[in-house]
Structure formats: C-alpha cells, structure tokens
Write a protein that holds these residues in place. Structure first.
Motif, short mmCIF file in Angstrom:
data_model
loop_
_atom_site.label_atom_id
_atom_site.label_comp_id
_atom_site.label_asym_id
_atom_site.label_seq_id
_atom_site.Cartn_x
_atom_site.Cartn_y
_atom_site.Cartn_z
N UNK A 1 -11.26 -44.35 -5.50
CA UNK A 1 -10.76 -43.84 -6.77
C UNK A 1 -9.38 -43.21 -6.60
N UNK A 2 -9.24 -42.47 -5.51
CA UNK A 2 -7.96 -41.84 -5.22
C UNK A 2 -6.86 -42.90 -5.12
N UNK A 3 -7.18 -43.99 -4.40
CA UNK A 3 -6.21 -45.06 -4.24
C UNK A 3 -5.87 -45.71 -5.59
N UNK A 4 -6.88 -45.79 -6.40
CA UNK A 4 -6.69 -46.39 -7.72
C UNK A 4 -5.72 -45.55 -8.55
N UNK A 5 -5.94 -44.23 -8.51
CA UNK A 5 -5.05 -43.32 -9.24
C UNK A 5 -3.63 -43.46 -8.71
N UNK A 6 -3.53 -43.47 -7.40
CA UNK A 6 -2.23 -43.56 -6.79
C UNK A 6 -1.52 -44.86 -7.18
N UNK A 7 -2.34 -45.89 -7.27
CA UNK A 7 -1.79 -47.20 -7.65
C UNK A 7 -1.19 -47.11 -9.06
N UNK B 1 -4.20 -52.40 -0.83
CA UNK B 1 -2.96 -53.15 -0.74
C UNK B 1 -1.85 -52.48 -1.56
N UNK B 2 -2.22 -51.96 -2.74
CA UNK B 2 -1.21 -51.31 -3.58
C UNK B 2 -0.59 -50.14 -2.84
N UNK B 3 -1.42 -49.32 -2.21
CA UNK B 3 -0.90 -48.17 -1.49
C UNK B 3 -0.04 -48.60 -0.30
N UNK B 4 -0.52 -49.64 0.40
CA UNK B 4 0.24 -50.12 1.55
C UNK B 4 1.60 -50.67 1.09
N UNK B 5 1.57 -51.43 0.02
CA UNK B 5 2.84 -51.97 -0.51
C UNK B 5 3.78 -50.85 -0.90
N UNK B 6 3.21 -49.81 -1.48
CA UNK B 6 4.01 -48.65 -1.85
C UNK B 6 4.67 -48.04 -0.61
N UNK B 7 3.86 -47.85 0.43
CA UNK B 7 4.42 -47.27 1.65
C UNK B 7 5.49 -48.18 2.26
N UNK B 8 5.28 -49.47 2.05
CA UNK B 8 6.26 -50.41 2.58
C UNK B 8 7.57 -50.38 1.80
N UNK B 9 7.49 -50.00 0.53
CA UNK B 9 8.72 -49.97 -0.27
C UNK B 9 9.50 -48.70 -0.07
N UNK B 10 8.82 -47.67 0.40
CA UNK B 10 9.50 -46.39 0.60
C UNK B 10 10.15 -46.38 1.99
N UNK B 11 11.33 -45.76 2.03
CA UNK B 11 12.07 -45.74 3.28
C UNK B 11 12.13 -44.32 3.83
#
Lengths: 778, 119
Positions: free
Chosen positions: A110-116, A196-206
C-alpha cells in the motif's frame, strides 16, 4: 507619502520602480496561483498563453531569479504537504521491522502504491509547470546555469520526499522494497507494478554529488547486500537438504528468477551484479561440495550417465571462474581411476594365470589384450558421449580427458602390443561376424587410442610382427581392410612409419606373380617335378620382422628339401646376387591323414608337418618321446612345445600324449591317434599365431626397440647438426626430442649418450671455448 | 527543394485549410491572422505547447491564440518569415516596422531558428 513623492521630482528619470514591482507581484501571484491550481489538478481553468506571458515578462524584466526561487518555494511547500498528508500516513504499521507483524507485506504494498500516485502526480504537474515556464527554462536557466525546471522538480522531490529530512520516508521505502523482493523470493505473489514504479522513480532521480541515480546510490547496494546474505544462508541450507541434481535445479531456478526480476522491475545495470552474487553464493562456494556429493555428485552422474544433470552442471559451473576446472580435474581423476582399474584387471589376470601364461594358454593372453583394448574403447566411448551430450564438445575438457587417457594407457607398458593385438584380432578372417563397416569403425576408434601411445615405435614393431603373421598365414580379412588400416596409420604418423608395412604387401604381391612364373617354369622344364605343390613367399628381409641371423632351422623331409632346391635354382636364376633363407617357422602344409574312421585333410604348420611325418615310419602304438622328436626334427624348443601342444592338447588331438596334461614336458611320450574323429573332412590345426609375448620374447622386443631408438636418435642428432653446424647442448636436446616425440619420448640421458658416441666416431666435436656447444664435423 | 519552400510559402496565402486564428494587437488595432497549426507547431515550441491537448483553446474548430503585445504589422512580417523563410519588409508600406520588434516577437514566441538567424 513624502517618500513616495520624492522620486517623482522633475529631474529624476521616469523610473517606475513601483509599477515594475507591481507588475512583478502581479505576474508572480498569477503564476504561483496557477502552480497551486496545477497541484490541485485544476489546470483546465488556466490559460497557457497568459501564464507564459507572465513568466516571459518576469524573465524579460530580469526577475528570472526571483521567479525561479519562487517556483522552487511553491513546489517545495507542496511536496512537504504531500509528505505529511499522503506519504507519512501510508507508512507500514510496524515500520522497519514490518516483516514479522505484516507477513504478506500488504502495508508495504500500500505504501508503494501511495508513493506511486504521489510520484505520478508530481511528474504530471511538473510537465505542466515546465510548459508555462518554457521561456524561463530557455532564457534564464541557461544563463544562470541552474537546472531546468523539470529537473528542479526532480531534485525537490528527491530532497523533500525520497530523502526527506523530516520523515523516515527513505528507510520505509528501502525496507519495503527489500521486503517485497524477499517475499517474492519466498514464492509470495507481490504487485510488481508498484515495486517497479518506485524503482523507476529512484532511477529517474539523480544523486547530486555522485551524478549517479538515486537507485544506484541508495538502493542498489542495500539490495545486493541483503541478496548476498539471503543466498549465503540459502546456499548452506540447500547443500544440506538436496542432492546434486536437485541442488543444481534450485540454483538454475534462482538464477532465472533473479534475471527475470531484474528484467521486470530493476535496472539492467544490476543484472551482472546480482548474477555474480547468486553465482558466488550458490555456485562458487559450494563447487566442491556439490561435485563430491556422495551418491549424486559428479562421479555418480558419470557412472549412471546422467547426461542432463551433467549438462546442467557444465552450464551452471561454467558461470564461475573455477567451475570448469574443478569439473575437469574431477572427471580426469575419475578417468585415471577407471583406467587404473582396467590396467589392474590385466595385470591381475596375467599374474593369476602366472606360470601357466608363460608357456601355456596363449589364447588367454590375446584375449586379455583384446579385452583391455575393448574396455579402454568402451571407456573412451563413454566419455565421448559425455563430451558430446553434456559438455558441448568443450575443447578444454577434451584435452583434459585425452591427457587422462594418455596417462593410464601409457601406465600399461604393454599397451602398444595390446593395441596391435586388438587390430590383429579385428583384421583376422571370419571373426565375430562383424561386417567390414563395423570392423572399420572399430579400427577408427582404435586409432584414437593409438594416438595416446607414447611409444609408437614399439607399436610399429608389434604391428609388423602381427601383420607378417596375418599375411603369411593368409589370415587377413581382406587386403582392403589391411590397406585401410595402414592408410590410417600413415595419416597419423607419416609415410616413414608405414613404408616397411607397405613393402610387406608388395612382397606378397610379387610372390604371387613369382609363383605363377614358377609353375610355368616347372611345366616347361624337363626337370623332375616335385611330388608336392610348393608355394613360396619371398620376403625382403629389411621389411619383415623376422630375425635373419637367428632364422630357425629344422630338418625338413627330403621331398620338401628337394622342392625347395628347385625353387631356389629358379629364383636365383632370375635374380642373381640375392640370398634366400628359409623361414620354416612360418610355413603351412596341407597333408592327408588316414585314421580308423576316415581320412582327413589336415592343414598344419610346417613344424607340425615335420612332426607328423615322423609317425609315418612308426607302427601303430609305437610312440615317440619328446626328446626323440626334438633330436630328429631340430625344431627350436619353444616352437616345438607349442606345436606339440597344438597337436596333442588342443581341440583336435591328432597325437596322444602320455602322461596327459596341458603342458609339454621333457620325457612326454607321443602316439599317433588312430581313433581320431572329427565331423569335418578338412581340419585346420590352429597354431596360436598371435599371442601376448612371453617375458623372454618381450625382453627381446624391448632390446630391439632400444637398439632402433639408438639409431634413430643418432640419425636425428646428425640431421640437426648437419643443418645447424653448431649448437648448444640443451637446444640440441630439445630439438631431438621434438623430432622424435611422434615415435617415442627419448630421455635426455639417452640422447646425451648418443652425442658422446657421435663425438667418439668424430661426427661431432665439442667447441674449444665452450664445452656446452657442439660443432658438426663434415 | 526550392519548389517545396515555394509551396509552403504559398500556403500562407491559401487560408482554406487554416486551423488557427491568431488575434494580434490591442483594441482598436486588432488584426486576425489565419495560419496552420502544423506549420506553427513545427517551427515553434511555444505553439506546439499551446496547441497540445493539455492547453489548447478552441473555437469553432480553430485553435485560438491571443497576442496582444505584438503589433499586427510585426506579426505579418513574422508570419511571412515563418512560412517562406524570407525576410520581406520592402513590400510593407509602413516603414516604422523595426527589425528589433521582429526579433523580440520571434524570441517570445519561440521561433528559435528565426531568432538566431535575425540575431
């Protein structure tokens, strides 16, 4: 009031700070409000052109920095609110230690969902903000050297949400991600989209300092560490619980899963890293344990020909540095062990038959040789199959297997003889009902064993002996097969190796022509015709393995002596200057024997004929003693014993021996067996043609080989020195070894002796300055 | 290629396929220009964004754009420039038109190529 009025003095230029300020405030208020509306998802009420114009005006009037900072502030404020109102309330209940209280990770999911959602909202808003601030990006951000507004948004998201200083969002995020992965590793179904959404997010942040992604700086290492620990524990558990094939399947599965995981929701850059970890923890660390698993490891797989398991092991272990080396050495050791066992059955067989074997059961000797070769071939077949089906025909494995075969084959000093005997066995007429193709394929395989022999010269000597007997006794299966075999040997060793063998064939051909001519000669001649058909094979002494000087003598019956004389005159008349020596140990004769029951045609050796003819002069029941036969015939003792044995102790008992027994001993009495019966009219008395040599003969062969090696070594030395004129000792030795190793492995001491012999005979001299250097003397 | 550029500049005169109305200037000096969204979007990020589904405002099937801060004379020149790539002030009777105004307008509306060219 006054202060306001003051600038409006006449002399002042018409500066309009207030109006500019007002315009700035107006522009900014509108923009800030618009951004808030965007955040509230109310963008539809906004006019792009108007907002663009506002931003344009601000930048145009040098308020780009104020605009930029204002935007930063509005977005930060918004994200702070998001953190408090959305992200923090979604924290999994028990926080860091959530895995116990929240076993299926629902809170985490659920946490990941919110973050997404938060992340998606943010990026959507940022795209719109970027649109209206397009002019700022283009004109201000470039010159001020600050990030474009979208990137600014990413940085703000990173610092305000992902790495929030105020709330432990980062900890929760990492915990949850790792927990989700752990759950998936334990076969729970997780919602990969959220991860995957969270991982993609982390991948987009520098990350500002490393310029690497936040995924790489914050997540990846933690992921790798926990994975490493996870698989360390799992590896220990698995080797304890499963047998080798099961273990490998599990590892395969794990590798596959991790690869899938990376593909589905992690970064490709992580793929080699996580693979290395699994390989290290599940393969490298347990290589030996798995290979050596007692009832399921590498050796049991080989023993039971588990090709699938072997193939799996090859593929799996090939992933790690030492994997194949460990496999190779284990398999090679096993081959050596099996080879040693094969060698041992041979030695135990020969020693068990002990005294018997020396003079007695020759057939067994040959059988041992054939069995040895057959077993080695079977072993070779087995490992060829392994190589082919499980090891992808890996060259490195092949080399290592070959070394193992070479090792144990050369451990058996009789292997050259055995292999020659095996070939002999296969080239002999009418054996085992094999077709020509089958024989050919067996011979092809035998050649592979031949390659492993270090002492090819010893083989050659035996091969010559065996070939000679096949040719002279007419026991060859076919000329084609024989020539085929010689062809194979030629391919392996070059023409020098086979010239003498080919010479032997030539002699056979010429002899047959000679015999035709001889018959014509007899027909035309006025001489008295011999009372028997004589067939002579003339052999060139240098091609054939018979020892001329010690050519066996025996007293032939007068008719035969006479016939021989006729031939000798005929032959020497055509070829003057040649010398003929009769090899009475090699011939055969067809004679007719009258027994009580019927007459039989007997095909016997020359010696047997000589022996049997002695009984012509005897009355029924009159016996001859061993000594009498020996004295009268003058047949060499070993041959005599063997031939008597063939006549009296083998399948067809033409003679009866007193006392009975398998062995021929001095003092034995022999009688013509009048009661002899046999179903066939024509009988071939087998003399054992090929056999394992007795110790004495072996020693003799050995000596001959040593003698030949001396000559070959000297020839090689002279050849090399003639070419080089002067050479240093070690280089010369190396060159000689190089030239000779295709035939045998010369030992340096032997070469040194030959060099000294050549110095003595003044082919070479030591250089005056340096004793280690030799000169060639022309 | 010359034909291509001629064809495109001819589009400027042919208003039948236009899907953009641009209102330029302030009362009372307002002039309506018609143009093609495709051409404008291709040459300018500003128009590309303005005509994007997110932001577009439409009336009777026309994209509507308001440019009160630009004078119609200037816009006329700019628009010709956009379509033909040719800078043609001579056929304009009003000599007040300044080069700088066109420069400013092209910068504002994100016709970067033109802006860089004029600069």
């Amino acid at each position: 009031m006054s202060s306001r009025k003051q600038p409006k003095g006449k002399i002042r230029p018409p500066k309009k700070p207030n109006s500019a300020d007002a315009q700035f405030n107006d522009n900014w208020d509108r923009l800030a409000q618009a951004i808030r509306e965007i955040h509230k998802k109310n963008a539809s009420i906004l006019s792009f052109e108007e907002l663009y114009r506002n931003a344009y005006n601000m930048v145009l009037h040098k308020n780009g920095d104020k605009l930029y900072n204002g935007v930063r502030e509005v977005i930060t404020q918004h994200l702070e609110e998001v953190a408090v109102s959305q992200v923090v309330p979604a924290f999994p209940l028990s926080g860091a230690s959530s895995s116990q209280t929240n076993p299926n990770g629902a809170g985490g999911a659920n946490f990941l969902k919110v973050l997404k959602t938060v992340w998606e909202d943010h990026t959507t808003c940022m795209l719109m903000i970027r649109d209206i601030l397009m002019y700022m990006d283009r004109v201000y951000a470039k010159t001020a050297n600050v990030p474009l507004v979208y990137d600014l948004g990413l940085d703000l998201f990173r610092d305000t949400i992902v790495r929030s200083q105020n709330y432990p969002i980062q900890n929760h995020l990492l915990e949850v991600l790792l927990q989700q992965i752990k759950l998936e590793r334990e076969n729970e179904i997780i919602d990969r989209t959220n991860v995957k959404a969270s991982i993609d997010m982390l991948l987009e942040l520098t990350d500002a300092s490393t310029k690497d992604t936040v995924y790489a700086t914050d997540f990846e290492n933690k992921f790798l560490e926990t994975s490493s620990e996870y698989y360390r524990v799992e590896g220990q558990m698995l080797v304890g619980e499963y047998d080798a094939p099961e273990y490998m399947k599990k590892v395969d599965k794990r590798l596959n899963e991790e690869e899938q995981r990376v593909r589905h929701y992690l970064s490709q850059t992580t793929e080699p890293k996580i693979r290395n970890i699994v390989e290290e923890e599940l393969i490298s660390k347990h290589l030996k344990t798995v290979i050596e698993m007692e009832n399921s490891g590498l050796i049991p797989m080989l023993r039971n020909e588990k090709m699938d398991d072997l193939g799996r092991m090859y593929k799996l272990f090939g992933r790690v540095v030492k994997g194949h080396d460990e496999m190779k050495s284990a398999i090679s050791d096993y081959i050596r062990e099996l080879g040693k066992a094969i060698n041992e059955t041979v030695t135990s067989n020969t020693t068990a038959e002990g005294g018997n074997a020396a003079s007695g059961d020759k057939q067994t000797g040959a059988t041992v040789a054939v069995r040895w070769v057959q077993e080695v071939l079977d072993l070779k077949d087995k490992f060829d199959k392994v190589q082919n089906l499980a090891l992808s025909n890996d060259k490195a494995f092949q080399t290592s297997f070959n070394e193992a075969f070479e090792y144990f084959i050369n451990k058996n000093s009789k292997s050259p003889e055995f292999i020659s005997l095996f070939i002999d066995d296969n080239l002999k007429k009418g054996l085992k009902g094999k077709t020509e193709e089958e024989v050919d394929s067996v011979l092809d395989k035998t050649i592979t064993l031949f390659r492993f022999i270090g002492e090819k010269d010893v083989f050659e000597r035996y091969y010559k002996q065996h070939l000679a007997k096949r040719l002279l006794l007419g026991r060859s299966v076919s000329d084609d097969a024989e020539r085929g075999m010689i062809g194979k040997l030629k391919v392996e060793c070059g023409y020098q190796f086979t010239t003498k063998l080919e010479g032997m064939f030539n002699d056979m051909r010429i002899s047959s022509d000679t015999m035709t001519d001889f018959k014509e000669y007899l027909d035309k001649s006025v001489l008295e015709k011999p009372k028997l058909d004589l067939s002579v094979t003339v052999l060139t002494s240098t091609f054939w393995p018979m020892n001329l000087s010690a050519s066996p003598r025996c007293n032939l019956p007068p008719e035969l002596t006479k016939a021989c004389g006729t031939f000798q005159n005929f032959y020497l008349g055509r070829h003057s200057g040649r010398r003929l020596t009769w090899q009475s140990n090699m011939g055969t004769a067809d004679i007719r024997g009258s027994f009580k029951a019927r007459k039989h045609e007997l095909n016997v050796s020359t010696y047997q004929m000589v022996i049997l003819l002695m009984f012509n002069d005897k009355q029924d029941g009159e016996s001859l003693s061993y000594e009498q036969i020996k004295g009268e015939s003058d047949i060499p003792e070993a041959d005599l014993k063997r031939n008597l044995q063939s006549l009296a102790c083998a399948k067809y008992k033409i003679l009866v021996k007193e006392p009975k027994g398998k062995e021929i001993n001095p003092g034995d009495q022999f009688n013509f067996n009048n009661d002899f019966t046999a179903p066939l009219q024509r009988i071939k008395i087998q003399t054992v043609a090929s056999k394992v040599e007795s110790e004495g003969e072996r020693k003799e062969t050995r000596e001959k080989v040593e003698e030949a090696r001396k000559h070959q070594t000297e020839a090689a030395i002279v050849r090399i020195m003639k070419d080089r004129k002067t050479m240093e000792h070690n280089l010369l030795i190396a060159e000689v070894v190089k030239q000779l190793q295709s035939r045998f492995m010369p030992n340096p001491a032997l070469i040194k002796k030959r060099i000294e012999a050549l110095i003595e005979r003044e082919y070479l001299e030591r250089a005056t300055g340096d004793r280690r250097v030799y000169n060639y003397l022309a | 290629i010359q034909n291509l550029s001629d064809d495109i500049s001819n589009l400027r005169k042919d208003t039948s396929n236009c899907d953009v109305k641009i209102l330029v200037g302030r009362e009372p000096n307002i002039k309506e220009f018609k143009a093609h969204s495709l051409i404008l979007s291709t040459r300018s990020n500003y128009f590309k964004t303005a005509f994007s589904p997110q932001w577009a405002s439409k009336e009777d099937g026309f994209f509507i754009s308001n440019q009160p801060d630009i004078s119609p004379i200037v816009f006329e020149v700019l628009l010709n420039l956009i379509y033909s790539g040719k800078f043609s002030v001579d056929n304009n009777e009003n000599n007040e038109i300044s080069f700088v105004d066109i420069l400013i307008a092209s910068d504002k509306l994100g016709f970067l190529e033109i802006y860089q060219h004029l600069e």
